[in-house]
Motif scaffolding. Sequence first.
Motif, mmCIF file in Angstrom:
data_model
loop_
_atom_site.group_PDB
_atom_site.id
_atom_site.type_symbol
_atom_site.label_atom_id
_atom_site.label_comp_id
_atom_site.label_asym_id
_atom_site.label_seq_id
_atom_site.Cartn_x
_atom_site.Cartn_y
_atom_site.Cartn_z
ATOM 1 N N PRO A 156 55.811 23.458 103.497
ATOM 2 C CA PRO A 156 56.144 23.210 102.089
ATOM 3 C C PRO A 156 57.280 24.111 101.617
ATOM 4 C CG PRO A 156 53.770 23.285 102.394
ATOM 5 C CD PRO A 156 54.371 23.730 103.692
ATOM 6 N N GLU A 157 58.125 23.546 100.790
ATOM 7 C CA GLU A 157 59.241 24.290 100.196
ATOM 8 C C GLU A 157 58.942 24.670 98.748
ATOM 9 O OE1 GLU A 157 62.950 21.811 101.460
ATOM 10 O OE2 GLU A 157 61.152 20.549 101.501
ATOM 11 N N LEU A 158 57.827 24.156 98.228
ATOM 12 C CA LEU A 158 57.428 24.375 96.840
ATOM 13 C C LEU A 158 55.934 24.149 96.740
ATOM 14 C CD1 LEU A 158 58.026 24.497 93.682
ATOM 15 C CD2 LEU A 158 58.302 22.006 93.819
ATOM 16 N N VAL A 159 55.241 24.993 95.967
ATOM 17 C CA VAL A 159 53.828 24.773 95.655
ATOM 18 C C VAL A 159 53.706 24.703 94.139
ATOM 19 C CG1 VAL A 159 51.472 25.660 95.779
ATOM 20 C CG2 VAL A 159 53.004 25.927 97.743
ATOM 21 N N PRO A 183 50.716 37.404 89.504
ATOM 22 C CA PRO A 183 52.143 37.749 89.430
ATOM 23 C C PRO A 183 53.001 37.020 90.457
ATOM 24 C CG PRO A 183 50.890 39.519 90.469
ATOM 25 C CD PRO A 183 49.886 38.541 89.929
ATOM 26 N N MET A 184 52.371 36.446 91.467
ATOM 27 C CA MET A 184 53.124 35.699 92.492
ATOM 28 C C MET A 184 53.463 34.281 92.050
ATOM 29 S SD MET A 184 49.754 35.374 92.710
ATOM 30 C CE MET A 184 49.246 36.833 93.630
ATOM 31 N N VAL A 224 53.559 32.799 100.196
ATOM 32 C CA VAL A 224 53.750 33.580 98.966
ATOM 33 C C VAL A 224 54.928 34.538 99.152
ATOM 34 C CG1 VAL A 224 52.741 35.345 97.462
ATOM 35 C CG2 VAL A 224 51.349 33.408 98.224
ATOM 36 N N GLY A 225 55.836 34.522 98.187
ATOM 37 C CA GLY A 225 57.018 35.370 98.257
ATOM 38 C C GLY A 225 58.173 34.755 99.026
ATOM 39 N N LYS A 226 57.923 33.606 99.656
ATOM 40 C CA LYS A 226 58.962 32.949 100.458
ATOM 41 C C LYS A 226 59.488 31.671 99.788
ATOM 42 C CE LYS A 226 56.879 34.649 104.750
ATOM 43 N NZ LYS A 226 56.212 34.259 106.028
ATOM 44 N N ILE A 227 58.626 31.007 99.026
ATOM 45 C CA ILE A 227 59.011 29.775 98.333
ATOM 46 C C ILE A 227 58.501 29.865 96.897
ATOM 47 C CG2 ILE A 227 58.881 28.426 100.472
ATOM 48 C CD1 ILE A 227 56.258 27.210 99.362
ATOM 49 N N PRO A 228 58.977 28.994 95.997
ATOM 50 C CA PRO A 228 58.461 29.020 94.618
ATOM 51 C C PRO A 228 57.013 28.545 94.528
ATOM 52 C CG PRO A 228 60.592 27.897 94.734
ATOM 53 C CD PRO A 228 60.114 28.068 96.148
ATOM 54 N N PHE A 229 56.215 29.271 93.733
ATOM 55 C CA PHE A 229 54.890 28.849 93.322
ATOM 56 C C PHE A 229 54.980 28.643 91.814
ATOM 57 C CE2 PHE A 229 53.812 30.159 97.454
ATOM 58 C CZ PHE A 229 52.493 29.848 97.754
#
Length: 300
Positions: free
Chosen positions: A156-159, A213-214, A179-184
């Motif tokens: 996934p590139e987005l959650v 905060p993530m 977490v920290g690699k793609i947008p959440f």
Amino acid sequence: MSVVPKAETMNPSSSVSIANGVDAGNEVLVASAAHNVVTLELAKKESAEHMHDMPALYEAMRRRPLLVKAYALDDPEAPDDSVENVKTVHFVRHGQGFHNLMADLARAEGREWVQYTNKPENPYIMPEILDAPLTEKGRQQAYFLQPQIVGMANQPELVVLSPNCRALQTGVLAFEHLVGKIPFLAHEMVREENGVHVCDKRRPKSKQTREFPMVDFSLIDSENDPIFLADRRETKMEIGGRIYKFLDWLSRRSEKHVGVASHSGWLMTIFNGNMECKDSLKPWFQTGEMRSVKLVFTRQ
């Protein structure tokens, strides 16, 4: 393809279990994540209730400018990912929340209640379960999805997450390695069908932001819950309208592979009311279930 914690909880025509053949180290995890008979019986009842007014919503959505069709990943008719208007989306229902546990306990005791009423026998109106978080079983159900997600060829590139606690927790745990690699992104339009049941009322944005905060809450405009109504439930047209706004937003995003953490009623509505798909994709989502599909977006 669908992933649930135990084979007997699945619709055999649409699901693939990863519980079969687990090693000894995962036996406790599988057992703690599995669904019991009371949970499954309650799911049947609530699934039938959520179908009210669904045919009218489906017909109304066919008249909207954006049409969306869903295919199982293994459907021979599914289009190739390279097509511009196609995305792979992994829909996840949150793991067991404390409101689910309270309802299971009430059902096991033989208690009956009418959904969406402010009656004392209704377990979903308890003030203690406002914006209900996950139980330990719910966390285990989210963890159970991790190997399946980590093993995906196209990550996934987005959650996208409902901003309710249980969906935020589930999405962060299930997609933890990203977490920290793609947008959440928290998205108000991904929230559960709403009203009366305080378990579905969102806590203030500032509290969610501090505890998660993530997650990016920039799409959440209001500090307090703008959707929850104390005296009535959203109509099927209202939740279908919210889902349509989400699908329109998603169709304009550049990401081709997306995770979505949401809720049972919302997921039932998107597959039965908003999108066109085969019957094998339409059943009720169990807690902690992931259903991966290809979506084709067409504007008419």
